[in-house]
Write a protein that holds these residues in place. Structure first.
Motif, short mmCIF file in Angstrom:
data_model
loop_
_atom_site.label_atom_id
_atom_site.label_comp_id
_atom_site.label_asym_id
_atom_site.label_seq_id
_atom_site.Cartn_x
_atom_site.Cartn_y
_atom_site.Cartn_z
N LYS A 85 0.85 -1.20 0.00
CA LYS A 85 0.00 0.00 0.00
C LYS A 85 0.88 1.24 0.00
CE LYS A 85 -3.82 2.43 2.20
NZ LYS A 85 -4.82 2.46 3.29
N GLU A 88 -3.68 6.58 -0.24
CA GLU A 88 -5.13 6.48 -0.09
C GLU A 88 -5.72 7.87 -0.32
OE1 GLU A 88 -8.46 5.39 3.36
OE2 GLU A 88 -6.45 4.49 3.43
N PHE A 116 -5.50 2.92 -2.45
CA PHE A 116 -6.84 2.66 -1.94
C PHE A 116 -7.75 3.82 -2.33
CE2 PHE A 116 -10.26 2.49 1.13
CZ PHE A 116 -10.52 1.13 1.23
#
Length: 263
Positions: A85, A88, A116
């Motif tokens: 990740k 976001e 995300f």
């Protein structure tokens, strides 16, 4: 759940691909080395259909929740790839991204970054945020757009219609593809896939979550490249639980996919 025992090294020499694109290589040579999995699961599934054990290439995805990773040990025990990740929305960077990115690369783990999606910000803004924070690293896996509903988000529980969702996805994919030279994949869940009819998007590779059955039946036969089959995996070298995934094909198919789809 997983095959246990000593790691098996399978070397697959990359065949040349068309055009001028050079095949991806491990740091130590022109071959893709696949380590057999030595994983267990804190909550194992009694697979009713095709088990993930039948697929030889396993890997993980991770974020700030995995704070302690001994990458060489994880690699030796079957972590062949890692999706990490990175960002976001339009203002959040995962605090472990840089550490995981460096560690995976140094250990020879094929690595890619994912974003995300935040449903309360424009897709173009989110694409630019991802590009700002994820390096264009030669040999990296294609970028990933993670799209799912967020009913427990403290700031955005918006549920837009499928046509709007698909258009936002297209905008993000187009911008990111222009920058990295590879079309991003989409990661998604069963309910989001069905609710938004993501199968209507053309030219997209899917990474699908399905923790109770094989994705072929759960996603009505939709083609997939990666399958996330558990979020409670236990892997030597990684403290705590972690998501585990498989690649859809053989060792040879993995080598060929990397040659075509790495940055």
């Amino acid at each position: 759940m997983m095959r246990a025992g000593l790691a098996l090294i399978v070397a697959v020499v990359l065949a040349g691909c068309g055009g001028t694109r050079a095949p991806m290589s491990d740091p130590k040579g022109d071959e893709v080395v696949v380590m057999s999995s030595n994983f267990t699961d804190a909550r194992p599934t009694d697979w009713p259909g095709r088990s993930p054990d039948r697929y030889p290439v396993h890997g993980i995805d991770l974020s700030r929740f995995q704070t302690q990773v001994d990458w060489p040990t994880a690699r030796a025990n079957g972590v062949n790839f890692a999706f990490i990740k990175a960002t976001e929305g339009g203002d959040m960077v995962d605090p472990m991204f840089e550490s995981h990115w460096r560690g995976a690369g140094a250990a020879g783990v094929k690595r890619g970054a994912y974003h995300f999606f935040y449903h309360c910000r424009p897709a173009a803004e989110q694409a630019r945020w991802f590009i700002r924070h994820v390096p264009r690293t030669p040999g990296a896996l294609p970028p990933v757009l993670d799209m799912e509903w967020t009913p427990f988000s403290p700031t955005c529980t918006l549920r837009r219609d499928g046509a709007t969702i698909r258009e936002e996805a297209r905008i993000f994919l187009d911008i990111v593809e222009r920058h990295y030279g590879q079309r991003p994949m989409i990661y998604t869940t069963v309910d989001f896939f069905r609710d938004t009819e993501l199968w209507r998007l053309k030219g997209v590779e899917f990474w699908l979550r399905s923790v109770a059955d094989h994705p072929h039946g759960v996603y009505d036969g939709t083609a997939w490249t990666f399958w996330q089959y558990t979020s409670t995996g236990l892997i030597p070298g990684i403290a705590g639980k972690v998501d585990i995934n498989v690649f859809a094909g053989s060792h040879q198919a993995w080598a060929g996919w990397l040659a075509q789809r790495s940055l």
